[in-house]
Write an enzyme that holds these catalytic residues in place. Structure first.
Site, PDB file in Angstrom:
ATOM      1  N   ASN A 145     -10.334   0.180  -0.353  1.00  0.00           N
ATOM      2  CA  ASN A 145      -8.674   0.302  -0.143  1.00  0.00           C
ATOM      3  C   ASN A 145      -8.321  -0.225  -1.573  1.00  0.00           C
ATOM      4  O   ASN A 145      -8.348  -1.444  -1.829  1.00  0.00           O
ATOM      5  CB  ASN A 145      -8.374  -0.512   1.212  1.00  0.00           C
ATOM      6  CG  ASN A 145      -7.143  -0.413   1.038  1.00  0.00           C
ATOM      7  OD1 ASN A 145      -6.210  -0.296   0.475  1.00  0.00           O
ATOM      8  ND2 ASN A 145      -6.601  -1.099   2.482  1.00  0.00           N
ATOM      9  N   CYS A 156       0.638  -1.162   0.071  1.00  0.00           N
ATOM     10  CA  CYS A 156      -0.066   0.133   0.016  1.00  0.00           C
ATOM     11  C   CYS A 156       0.840   1.295   0.008  1.00  0.00           C
ATOM     12  O   CYS A 156       0.291   2.434  -0.330  1.00  0.00           O
ATOM     13  CB  CYS A 156      -0.959   0.022   1.136  1.00  0.00           C
ATOM     14  SG  CYS A 156      -1.775  -1.504   1.334  1.00  0.00           S
ATOM     15  N   HIS A 201      -2.908   6.969   2.803  1.00  0.00           N
ATOM     16  CA  HIS A 201      -3.383   5.730   1.956  1.00  0.00           C
ATOM     17  C   HIS A 201      -4.919   5.488   2.799  1.00  0.00           C
ATOM     18  O   HIS A 201      -5.078   5.877   3.779  1.00  0.00           O
ATOM     19  CB  HIS A 201      -2.412   4.648   2.692  1.00  0.00           C
ATOM     20  CG  HIS A 201      -3.336   3.329   2.210  1.00  0.00           C
ATOM     21  ND1 HIS A 201      -3.567   2.916   1.128  1.00  0.00           N
ATOM     22  CD2 HIS A 201      -3.064   2.108   3.052  1.00  0.00           C
ATOM     23  CE1 HIS A 201      -4.045   1.618   1.331  1.00  0.00           C
ATOM     24  NE2 HIS A 201      -4.007   1.152   2.443  1.00  0.00           N
TER      25      HIS A 201
HETATM   26  O1  UT7 Z   1      -4.095  -1.309   3.404  1.00  0.00           O
HETATM   27  C1  UT7 Z   1      -3.272  -2.071   4.274  1.00  0.00           C
HETATM   28  C2  UT7 Z   1      -3.034  -1.368   5.913  1.00  0.00           C
HETATM   29  N1  UT7 Z   1      -4.210  -1.921   6.542  1.00  0.00           N
HETATM   30  C3  UT7 Z   1      -4.808  -1.288   7.220  1.00  0.00           C
HETATM   31  O2  UT7 Z   1      -4.650  -0.311   7.812  1.00  0.00           O
HETATM   32  C4  UT7 Z   1      -6.165  -1.881   8.023  1.00  0.00           C
HETATM   33  C5  UT7 Z   1      -5.967  -1.703   9.621  1.00  0.00           C
HETATM   34  N2  UT7 Z   1      -7.136  -2.516  10.240  1.00  0.00           N
HETATM   35  C6  UT7 Z   1      -8.375  -1.722  10.211  1.00  0.00           C
HETATM   36  O3  UT7 Z   1      -8.660  -1.142   9.642  1.00  0.00           O
HETATM   37  C7  UT7 Z   1      -9.387  -2.571  11.173  1.00  0.00           C
HETATM   38  O4  UT7 Z   1      -8.609  -3.272  12.113  1.00  0.00           O
HETATM   39  C8  UT7 Z   1     -10.325  -3.595  10.306  1.00  0.00           C
HETATM   40  C9  UT7 Z   1     -11.369  -2.569   9.330  1.00  0.00           C
HETATM   41  C10 UT7 Z   1      -9.541  -4.293   9.300  1.00  0.00           C
HETATM   42  C11 UT7 Z   1     -11.291  -4.329  11.400  1.00  0.00           C
HETATM   43  O5  UT7 Z   1     -12.005  -3.418  12.026  1.00  0.00           O
HETATM   44  P1  UT7 Z   1     -11.722  -3.527  13.640  1.00  0.00           P
HETATM   45  O6  UT7 Z   1     -12.438  -2.503  14.396  1.00  0.00           O
HETATM   46  O7  UT7 Z   1     -10.452  -3.763  13.940  1.00  0.00           O
HETATM   47  O8  UT7 Z   1     -12.631  -4.960  13.944  1.00  0.00           O
HETATM   48  P2  UT7 Z   1     -12.246  -6.184  14.683  1.00  0.00           P
HETATM   49  O9  UT7 Z   1     -11.143  -6.896  13.688  1.00  0.00           O
HETATM   50  O10 UT7 Z   1     -11.718  -6.078  15.965  1.00  0.00           O
HETATM   51  O11 UT7 Z   1     -13.311  -7.014  14.579  1.00  0.00           O
HETATM   52  C12 UT7 Z   1     -14.599  -6.764  15.615  1.00  0.00           C
HETATM   53  C13 UT7 Z   1     -15.666  -7.522  15.435  1.00  0.00           C
HETATM   54  C14 UT7 Z   1     -15.494  -9.005  15.524  1.00  0.00           C
HETATM   55  O12 UT7 Z   1     -16.316  -9.839  16.077  1.00  0.00           O
HETATM   56  P3  UT7 Z   1     -16.631 -10.259  17.713  1.00  0.00           P
HETATM   57  O13 UT7 Z   1     -15.085 -11.021  17.842  1.00  0.00           O
HETATM   58  O14 UT7 Z   1     -16.302  -8.834  18.276  1.00  0.00           O
HETATM   59  O15 UT7 Z   1     -17.804 -11.036  17.703  1.00  0.00           O
HETATM   60  C15 UT7 Z   1     -15.145  -9.584  14.138  1.00  0.00           C
HETATM   61  O16 UT7 Z   1     -15.517 -10.770  13.990  1.00  0.00           O
HETATM   62  O17 UT7 Z   1     -16.273  -7.419  14.001  1.00  0.00           O
HETATM   63  C16 UT7 Z   1     -16.424  -8.433  13.281  1.00  0.00           C
HETATM   64  N3  UT7 Z   1     -16.192  -8.460  12.091  1.00  0.00           N
HETATM   65  C17 UT7 Z   1     -17.256  -8.043  11.124  1.00  0.00           C
HETATM   66  N4  UT7 Z   1     -18.514  -7.742  11.428  1.00  0.00           N
HETATM   67  C18 UT7 Z   1     -19.536  -7.492  10.556  1.00  0.00           C
HETATM   68  C19 UT7 Z   1     -15.104  -8.208  11.183  1.00  0.00           C
HETATM   69  N5  UT7 Z   1     -15.303  -8.019   9.965  1.00  0.00           N
HETATM   70  C20 UT7 Z   1     -16.473  -8.128  10.011  1.00  0.00           C
HETATM   71  C21 UT7 Z   1     -17.544  -7.413   8.864  1.00  0.00           C
HETATM   72  N6  UT7 Z   1     -18.881  -7.624   9.376  1.00  0.00           N
HETATM   73  N7  UT7 Z   1     -17.226  -7.286   7.578  1.00  0.00           N
END
Ligand code: UT7
Length: 316
Positions: free
Chosen positions: A272, A113, A241
Protein backbone atom coordinates in the site's frame (compact mmCIF):
# COMPACT_ATOMS: atom_id res chain seq x y z
CA UNK A 1 -12.27 28.26 -22.29
CA UNK A 2 -11.29 24.62 -22.66
CA UNK A 3 -13.83 21.80 -22.43
CA UNK A 4 -11.59 20.14 -19.86
CA UNK A 5 -8.36 18.24 -19.55
CA UNK A 6 -6.92 14.81 -20.13
CA UNK A 7 -4.03 12.67 -18.98
CA UNK A 8 -1.40 12.86 -21.71
CA UNK A 9 1.23 10.55 -20.19
CA UNK A 10 2.18 8.77 -16.96
CA UNK A 11 5.40 7.74 -15.24
CA UNK A 12 6.32 5.99 -12.01
CA UNK A 13 9.24 5.23 -9.73
CA UNK A 14 9.86 2.55 -7.12
CA UNK A 15 12.99 2.06 -5.02
CA UNK A 16 15.08 -0.97 -5.96
CA UNK A 17 15.07 -2.60 -2.48
CA UNK A 18 12.50 -5.42 -2.31
CA UNK A 19 11.23 -6.47 1.13
CA UNK A 20 9.36 -9.78 1.06
CA UNK A 21 6.89 -11.11 3.61
CA UNK A 22 9.52 -13.62 4.70
CA UNK A 23 11.96 -10.76 5.28
CA UNK A 24 9.42 -9.16 7.65
CA UNK A 25 8.71 -12.50 9.33
CA UNK A 26 12.38 -12.68 10.34
CA UNK A 27 11.88 -9.75 12.77
CA UNK A 28 8.09 -9.72 13.40
CA UNK A 29 5.52 -12.25 14.66
CA UNK A 30 3.93 -12.63 11.21
CA UNK A 31 4.09 -14.95 8.22
CA UNK A 32 3.75 -14.97 4.45
CA UNK A 33 0.44 -16.89 4.48
CA UNK A 34 -1.30 -14.41 6.84
CA UNK A 35 -0.22 -11.37 4.83
CA UNK A 36 -1.18 -12.92 1.48
CA UNK A 37 -4.56 -14.21 2.74
CA UNK A 38 -5.70 -11.22 4.78
CA UNK A 39 -4.18 -8.41 2.69
CA UNK A 40 -2.93 -9.76 -0.65
CA UNK A 41 0.62 -8.39 -0.47
CA UNK A 42 3.64 -10.56 -1.37
CA UNK A 43 6.36 -7.89 -1.29
CA UNK A 44 6.90 -4.14 -1.20
CA UNK A 45 9.64 -1.66 -2.13
CA UNK A 46 11.39 0.31 0.60
CA UNK A 47 13.49 3.42 -0.09
CA UNK A 48 17.04 3.70 1.16
CA UNK A 49 18.32 7.21 0.50
CA UNK A 50 15.46 8.46 -1.70
CA UNK A 51 13.20 11.16 -0.23
CA UNK A 52 9.58 11.83 -1.19
CA UNK A 53 10.82 14.68 -3.40
CA UNK A 54 13.39 12.40 -5.08
CA UNK A 55 10.79 9.76 -5.93
CA UNK A 56 8.28 12.40 -7.07
CA UNK A 57 10.93 13.94 -9.32
CA UNK A 58 11.91 10.61 -10.92
CA UNK A 59 8.26 9.73 -11.65
CA UNK A 60 7.49 13.21 -13.00
CA UNK A 61 10.61 13.17 -15.19
CA UNK A 62 9.39 9.97 -16.86
CA UNK A 63 5.85 11.29 -17.34
CA UNK A 64 7.18 14.51 -18.84
CA UNK A 65 9.50 12.66 -21.23
CA UNK A 66 6.61 10.42 -22.35
CA UNK A 67 4.31 13.42 -22.89
CA UNK A 68 6.44 15.12 -25.54
CA UNK A 69 6.19 18.37 -23.55
CA UNK A 70 9.09 20.13 -21.86
CA UNK A 71 9.54 21.77 -18.46
CA UNK A 72 8.82 25.12 -20.11
CA UNK A 73 5.26 23.97 -20.91
CA UNK A 74 4.33 23.10 -17.30
CA UNK A 75 2.52 25.83 -15.34
CA UNK A 76 1.12 23.80 -12.42
CA UNK A 77 2.72 21.14 -10.18
CA UNK A 78 0.66 19.42 -7.49
CA UNK A 79 2.00 16.69 -5.23
CA UNK A 80 -0.29 14.49 -3.14
CA UNK A 81 1.54 13.13 -0.12
CA UNK A 82 1.04 12.45 3.57
CA UNK A 83 4.60 11.34 4.35
CA UNK A 84 6.86 14.25 3.35
CA UNK A 85 9.01 15.10 6.35
CA UNK A 86 9.93 18.65 5.28
CA UNK A 87 7.13 21.20 5.38
CA UNK A 88 8.70 24.06 3.43
CA UNK A 89 9.61 24.33 0.62
CA UNK A 90 6.87 21.95 -0.38
CA UNK A 91 7.56 18.86 -2.47
CA UNK A 92 6.06 20.49 -5.57
CA UNK A 93 8.58 23.35 -5.37
CA UNK A 94 11.45 20.88 -4.97
CA UNK A 95 10.29 18.82 -7.96
CA UNK A 96 9.89 22.00 -10.03
CA UNK A 97 13.39 23.20 -9.18
CA UNK A 98 14.90 19.82 -10.05
CA UNK A 99 13.06 19.62 -13.39
CA UNK A 100 13.72 23.24 -14.35
CA UNK A 101 10.06 24.25 -14.29
CA UNK A 102 10.43 27.98 -13.86
CA UNK A 103 7.28 29.60 -12.41
CA UNK A 104 4.57 27.01 -11.81
CA UNK A 105 1.71 27.13 -9.35
CA UNK A 106 3.38 24.64 -6.97
CA UNK A 107 1.50 23.08 -4.09
CA UNK A 108 1.20 19.91 -2.01
CA UNK A 109 -2.08 18.37 -1.00
CA UNK A 110 -2.73 15.88 1.79
CA UNK A 111 -5.77 13.64 1.78
CA UNK A 112 -3.67 10.52 2.47
CA UNK A 113 -4.53 7.55 0.23
CA UNK A 114 -7.15 9.38 -1.87
CA UNK A 115 -4.64 12.16 -2.60
CA UNK A 116 -4.08 11.48 -6.29
CA UNK A 117 -7.83 11.75 -7.04
CA UNK A 118 -8.03 15.07 -5.20
CA UNK A 119 -4.90 16.36 -6.96
CA UNK A 120 -6.15 15.25 -10.38
CA UNK A 121 -9.48 17.00 -9.77
CA UNK A 122 -7.80 20.18 -8.52
CA UNK A 123 -5.50 20.33 -11.54
CA UNK A 124 -8.43 19.62 -13.89
CA UNK A 125 -10.52 22.36 -12.25
CA UNK A 126 -7.67 24.88 -12.59
CA UNK A 127 -7.34 24.01 -16.28
CA UNK A 128 -11.11 24.32 -16.81
CA UNK A 129 -11.04 27.72 -15.10
CA UNK A 130 -8.28 28.92 -17.45
CA UNK A 131 -5.67 29.20 -14.68
CA UNK A 132 -3.41 26.52 -16.17
CA UNK A 133 -2.77 24.63 -19.44
CA UNK A 134 -0.33 21.84 -18.57
CA UNK A 135 0.00 20.30 -15.10
CA UNK A 136 2.15 17.69 -13.41
CA UNK A 137 0.00 15.70 -10.97
CA UNK A 138 2.04 13.47 -8.66
CA UNK A 139 1.35 11.02 -5.83
CA UNK A 140 4.49 10.25 -3.81
CA UNK A 141 5.03 8.54 -0.47
CA UNK A 142 7.90 7.37 1.69
CA UNK A 143 5.76 5.53 4.22
CA UNK A 144 8.78 3.61 5.50
CA UNK A 145 9.69 6.84 7.36
CA UNK A 146 6.41 6.77 9.32
CA UNK A 147 6.00 3.02 9.84
CA UNK A 148 6.67 1.49 13.25
CA UNK A 149 8.72 -1.51 12.11
CA UNK A 150 7.96 -3.32 15.37
CA UNK A 151 4.15 -3.12 14.87
CA UNK A 152 3.03 -6.13 12.81
CA UNK A 153 -0.46 -4.67 12.28
CA UNK A 154 0.93 -1.86 10.11
CA UNK A 155 4.52 -2.75 9.17
CA UNK A 156 3.42 -5.46 6.73
CA UNK A 157 1.07 -3.16 4.81
CA UNK A 158 2.99 -0.23 3.39
CA UNK A 159 5.59 0.58 0.72
CA UNK A 160 7.35 3.52 -0.94
CA UNK A 161 6.72 4.81 -4.48
CA UNK A 162 5.67 7.67 -6.72
CA UNK A 163 3.42 7.96 -9.76
CA UNK A 164 2.94 11.01 -11.96
CA UNK A 165 0.63 12.25 -14.72
CA UNK A 166 0.99 15.05 -17.23
CA UNK A 167 -2.46 16.64 -17.55
CA UNK A 168 -3.20 19.06 -20.39
CA UNK A 169 -6.12 21.15 -21.60
CA UNK A 170 -7.95 19.38 -24.43
CA UNK A 171 -7.78 21.18 -27.79
CA UNK A 172 -10.93 23.04 -28.88
CA UNK A 173 -13.64 20.72 -30.16
CA UNK A 174 -12.27 17.63 -28.39
CA UNK A 175 -13.87 15.81 -25.47
CA UNK A 176 -12.53 15.99 -21.92
CA UNK A 177 -10.53 12.95 -20.79
CA UNK A 178 -11.03 13.43 -17.04
CA UNK A 179 -14.60 12.95 -15.86
CA UNK A 180 -16.33 14.75 -12.98
CA UNK A 181 -14.84 13.96 -9.59
CA UNK A 182 -16.81 12.50 -6.72
CA UNK A 183 -14.92 13.41 -3.58
CA UNK A 184 -15.80 13.39 0.07
CA UNK A 185 -14.95 12.09 3.50
CA UNK A 186 -16.20 10.50 6.72
CA UNK A 187 -14.48 12.79 9.25
CA UNK A 188 -16.37 11.20 12.16
CA UNK A 189 -14.17 8.13 11.54
CA UNK A 190 -11.01 10.17 10.94
CA UNK A 191 -9.17 8.82 13.97
CA UNK A 192 -9.27 5.28 12.56
CA UNK A 193 -6.08 6.04 10.60
CA UNK A 194 -3.59 8.45 12.09
CA UNK A 195 -0.12 9.82 11.43
CA UNK A 196 -0.10 12.41 14.18
CA UNK A 197 2.32 14.30 16.37
CA UNK A 198 6.05 14.88 16.17
CA UNK A 199 8.05 12.00 14.63
CA UNK A 200 4.83 10.03 14.16
CA UNK A 201 3.99 6.45 13.27
CA UNK A 202 0.99 5.22 11.31
CA UNK A 203 -1.72 3.92 13.65
CA UNK A 204 -4.70 2.17 12.12
CA UNK A 205 -7.89 0.59 13.44
CA UNK A 206 -7.82 -1.88 10.58
CA UNK A 207 -11.27 -3.36 11.14
CA UNK A 208 -12.96 0.07 11.28
CA UNK A 209 -11.37 1.15 8.01
CA UNK A 210 -12.06 -2.26 6.46
CA UNK A 211 -15.78 -2.14 7.37
CA UNK A 212 -16.12 1.40 6.02
CA UNK A 213 -14.30 0.49 2.81
CA UNK A 214 -16.38 -2.62 2.17
CA UNK A 215 -19.76 -1.01 2.94
CA UNK A 216 -19.65 2.70 2.05
CA UNK A 217 -17.42 2.90 -1.02
CA UNK A 218 -19.06 0.80 -3.76
CA UNK A 219 -22.06 3.17 -4.13
CA UNK A 220 -19.62 6.07 -4.50
CA UNK A 221 -17.68 4.22 -7.21
CA UNK A 222 -20.97 3.55 -9.03
CA UNK A 223 -21.87 7.27 -8.71
CA UNK A 224 -18.49 8.24 -10.24
CA UNK A 225 -19.37 6.19 -13.35
CA UNK A 226 -22.85 7.73 -13.48
CA UNK A 227 -21.44 11.26 -13.36
CA UNK A 228 -19.10 10.40 -16.24
CA UNK A 229 -21.97 8.91 -18.28
CA UNK A 230 -20.16 5.56 -18.39
CA UNK A 231 -21.86 2.32 -17.39
CA UNK A 232 -19.54 0.11 -15.28
CA UNK A 233 -19.94 -2.58 -17.99
CA UNK A 234 -18.20 -0.20 -20.45
CA UNK A 235 -15.06 0.20 -18.32
CA UNK A 236 -11.80 -1.15 -19.72
CA UNK A 237 -10.07 -1.05 -16.34
CA UNK A 238 -10.59 -0.31 -12.65
CA UNK A 239 -7.70 1.16 -10.68
CA UNK A 240 -8.67 1.40 -7.00
CA UNK A 241 -6.48 2.32 -4.04
CA UNK A 242 -4.21 -0.64 -3.33
CA UNK A 243 -4.88 -1.43 0.35
CA UNK A 244 -6.35 -4.94 0.43
CA UNK A 245 -7.39 -7.41 -2.29
CA UNK A 246 -10.48 -8.32 -0.23
CA UNK A 247 -11.64 -4.67 -0.35
CA UNK A 248 -10.91 -4.48 -4.09
CA UNK A 249 -12.77 -7.75 -4.81
CA UNK A 250 -15.80 -6.54 -2.83
CA UNK A 251 -16.06 -3.29 -4.81
CA UNK A 252 -15.53 -5.15 -8.10
CA UNK A 253 -18.43 -7.45 -7.24
CA UNK A 254 -20.77 -4.60 -6.36
CA UNK A 255 -19.81 -2.72 -9.55
CA UNK A 256 -20.70 -5.92 -11.42
CA UNK A 257 -17.46 -5.86 -13.41
CA UNK A 258 -17.03 -8.79 -15.79
CA UNK A 259 -13.86 -10.84 -16.36
CA UNK A 260 -12.83 -8.66 -19.32
CA UNK A 261 -12.32 -5.59 -17.13
CA UNK A 262 -8.72 -5.23 -15.99
CA UNK A 263 -8.58 -4.75 -12.22
CA UNK A 264 -5.30 -3.35 -10.90
CA UNK A 265 -3.82 -5.43 -8.08
CA UNK A 266 -0.40 -3.85 -7.93
CA UNK A 267 -0.35 -4.18 -4.13
CA UNK A 268 0.81 -7.79 -4.59
CA UNK A 269 4.23 -6.49 -5.63
CA UNK A 270 4.17 -2.95 -4.18
CA UNK A 271 2.17 -2.97 -0.95
CA UNK A 272 0.00 0.00 0.00
CA UNK A 273 1.72 3.17 -1.19
CA UNK A 274 -1.06 5.58 -0.14
CA UNK A 275 -1.31 8.57 -2.53
CA UNK A 276 1.09 6.86 -4.95
CA UNK A 277 -0.92 3.67 -5.31
CA UNK A 278 -3.41 4.74 -8.00
CA UNK A 279 -0.96 6.58 -10.32
CA UNK A 280 1.63 3.81 -9.80
CA UNK A 281 -0.83 1.08 -10.80
CA UNK A 282 -2.23 3.09 -13.73
CA UNK A 283 1.24 3.93 -15.01
CA UNK A 284 2.17 0.24 -14.98
CA UNK A 285 -1.00 -0.74 -16.91
CA UNK A 286 -0.11 1.87 -19.54
CA UNK A 287 3.54 0.80 -19.67
CA UNK A 288 2.44 -2.81 -20.25
CA UNK A 289 -0.04 -1.55 -22.90
CA UNK A 290 -2.86 -3.43 -21.18
CA UNK A 291 -5.46 -0.69 -21.77
CA UNK A 292 -6.12 0.79 -25.23
CA UNK A 293 -5.65 4.53 -25.67
CA UNK A 294 -8.96 6.36 -25.19
CA UNK A 295 -10.57 3.54 -23.17
CA UNK A 296 -12.46 4.48 -19.98
CA UNK A 297 -10.71 3.69 -16.69
CA UNK A 298 -12.28 4.14 -13.25
CA UNK A 299 -9.87 5.54 -10.67
CA UNK A 300 -10.98 5.37 -7.04
CA UNK A 301 -8.86 6.30 -4.03
CA UNK A 302 -9.77 6.05 -0.35
CA UNK A 303 -8.13 6.04 3.05
CA UNK A 304 -6.89 8.29 5.84
CA UNK A 305 -9.23 11.01 6.89
CA UNK A 306 -11.32 9.00 6.06
CA UNK A 307 -11.40 10.43 2.54
CA UNK A 308 -12.27 9.22 -0.96
CA UNK A 309 -12.11 10.55 -4.50
CA UNK A 310 -12.75 9.01 -7.90
CA UNK A 311 -13.15 9.87 -11.54
CA UNK A 312 -13.41 8.07 -14.88
CA UNK A 313 -10.45 8.98 -17.09
CA UNK A 314 -9.62 8.17 -20.70
CA UNK A 315 -6.41 6.15 -20.97
CA UNK A 316 -3.62 8.17 -22.64
O1 UT7 B 1 -4.72 2.71 2.91
C1 UT7 B 1 -5.57 3.27 3.85
C2 UT7 B 1 -6.84 2.51 3.98
N1 UT7 B 1 -6.59 1.32 4.73
C3 UT7 B 1 -7.29 0.20 4.51
O2 UT7 B 1 -8.11 0.15 3.62
C4 UT7 B 1 -7.03 -0.97 5.41
C5 UT7 B 1 -8.34 -1.61 5.85
N2 UT7 B 1 -8.10 -2.73 6.77
C6 UT7 B 1 -7.56 -3.89 6.37
O3 UT7 B 1 -7.20 -4.07 5.23
C7 UT7 B 1 -7.49 -5.01 7.39
O4 UT7 B 1 -8.27 -4.67 8.52
C8 UT7 B 1 -6.02 -5.35 7.84
C9 UT7 B 1 -5.27 -5.96 6.69
C10 UT7 B 1 -5.33 -4.06 8.30
C11 UT7 B 1 -6.05 -6.37 8.99
O5 UT7 B 1 -6.75 -7.54 8.58
P1 UT7 B 1 -7.95 -8.11 9.45
O6 UT7 B 1 -8.45 -9.28 8.75
O7 UT7 B 1 -8.90 -6.98 9.72
O8 UT7 B 1 -7.20 -8.56 10.77
P2 UT7 B 1 -7.50 -8.13 12.28
O9 UT7 B 1 -6.95 -6.77 12.55
O10 UT7 B 1 -8.92 -8.41 12.62
O11 UT7 B 1 -6.60 -9.19 13.05
C12 UT7 B 1 -6.92 -10.60 13.02
C13 UT7 B 1 -5.84 -11.35 13.78
C14 UT7 B 1 -5.55 -10.77 15.16
O12 UT7 B 1 -5.23 -11.83 16.01
P3 UT7 B 1 -6.31 -12.40 17.04
O13 UT7 B 1 -6.70 -11.24 17.93
O14 UT7 B 1 -7.45 -12.90 16.20
O15 UT7 B 1 -5.56 -13.49 17.76
C15 UT7 B 1 -4.30 -9.93 14.92
O16 UT7 B 1 -3.54 -9.76 16.08
O17 UT7 B 1 -4.61 -11.27 13.04
C16 UT7 B 1 -3.58 -10.78 13.91
N3 UT7 B 1 -2.64 -10.03 13.10
C17 UT7 B 1 -1.61 -10.60 12.48
N4 UT7 B 1 -1.19 -11.88 12.41
C18 UT7 B 1 -0.10 -12.13 11.65
C19 UT7 B 1 -2.62 -8.69 12.84
N5 UT7 B 1 -1.59 -8.40 12.05
C20 UT7 B 1 -0.94 -9.56 11.80
C21 UT7 B 1 0.20 -9.88 11.06
N6 UT7 B 1 0.58 -11.16 10.99
N7 UT7 B 1 0.91 -8.95 10.36
Amino acid sequence: MTAGSRIVAMGHYQPSRVVTNDDLASTLDTNDAWIRDRVGIAERRVADTESVADMATYAAEKALAASGLTAADIDQVVVATCSAIDRCPNVAARVSARLGIVAPAAYDLNTACSGFGYALATADHAIRAGASRHALVIGAEKLSDVVDWSDRTTAVLFGDAAGAAVVSAVPDGEEAGIGPVLWGSAPDKGDALKIEGWQPYIKQEGQTVFRWATTALAPFAIEVCKRAGVDPSELAAFVPHQANTRIIDGIVKRLGLGPDVIVAKDLVESGNTSAASVPLALSKLIERREVPSGAPVLLFGFGGGLTYAGQVVRCP
